[in-house]
Design a protein around this motif. Structure first.
Motif, PDB file in Angstrom:
ATOM      1  N   SER A 111     -57.281 -22.691 -42.372  1.00  0.00           N
ATOM      2  CA  SER A 111     -57.155 -22.891 -40.918  1.00  0.00           C
ATOM      3  C   SER A 111     -57.499 -21.608 -40.159  1.00  0.00           C
ATOM      4  CB  SER A 111     -55.758 -23.397 -40.558  1.00  0.00           C
ATOM      5  OG  SER A 111     -54.766 -22.450 -40.895  1.00  0.00           O
ATOM      6  N   GLY A 138     -60.656 -21.253 -37.608  1.00  0.00           N
ATOM      7  CA  GLY A 138     -60.295 -21.002 -36.211  1.00  0.00           C
ATOM      8  C   GLY A 138     -60.309 -22.294 -35.415  1.00  0.00           C
ATOM      9  N   GLN A 139     -60.926 -22.284 -34.232  1.00  0.00           N
ATOM     10  CA  GLN A 139     -61.006 -23.470 -33.381  1.00  0.00           C
ATOM     11  C   GLN A 139     -61.748 -24.619 -34.066  1.00  0.00           C
ATOM     12  OE1 GLN A 139     -59.639 -23.969 -30.338  1.00  0.00           O
ATOM     13  NE2 GLN A 139     -58.709 -21.939 -30.334  1.00  0.00           N
TER      14      GLN A 139
END
Length: 186
Positions: A7, A11-12
């Motif tokens: 994760s 990132g985004q």
């Protein structure tokens, strides 16, 4: 929310993965089910069987095989412990380098570590081999067998495929299946 090497690396972009893949890579898990294993013909098959022995992948194509994969995070690494037919064990560790989408993972499973970028397509995770390394020696992707590997969710099951080919010789080794999710691994 639990942060893991995966994760954090995405990132985004982590939100682009299918929710079941997000859950698997936040909490770990065990996947299990039938798999099909193939080797090529002729010289490609001979190379594929040698590769399978190095990876401890069974090559008896006359019978059905099972696979259990335990996935967990520890010490900043992603761990995959594959077990074919409750006997053949093929563990890997994945170390993140950089961050998605330009970063990659370093898969240590044998004497040669693969450098793998990730594309996300329709929520699925598609590996792209960009090279390999043995110690300090870096090998370009064009020197390696071509690999095609992905994991995605189909009808609530974990669908995966891994194959290796060489120009002219064709398929060396492939294994694929559709696995059920089991318990989370902490």
């Amino acid at each position: 929310m639990t942060e893991t090497a995966v994760s954090t690396w995405f990132g985004q972009g982590f939100a682009q993965l299918h929710p079941l893949l997000q859950d698997l890579h936040r909490h770990g898990g065990r996947l299990h089910g039938p798999v099909q294993i193939r080797t090529g013909r002729g010289v490609g098959g001979w190379i594929g069987r040698r590769l399978a022995r190095k990876l401890d992948v069974p090559v008896d194509e006359s019978r059905a095989h099972t696979l259990e994969v335990t996935i967990y995070h520890a010490d900043g690494l992603l761990h995959w412990d594959r077990r074919f037919d409750d006997a053949h064990r093929f563990p890997s560790t994945f170390r993140p380098s950089g961050q998605w989408p330009t970063g990659y993972w370093i898969e240590d499973a044998s004497a040669i570590a693969l450098l793998l970028q990730v594309d996300v397509v329709d929520g699925g995770w598609y590996w792209c081999c960009i090279g390999a390394q043995r110690g300090a020696l870096r090998l370009p992707a064009w020197l390696l067998p071509r690999s095609n590997a992905y994991k995605r969710i189909e009808q609530g099951r974990y669908r995966f495929s891994v194959s290796f080919t060489l120009p002219v010789l064709g398929e060396l080794l492939a294994y694929e299946g559709s696995l059920e999710a089991g318990t989370a691994v902490t």
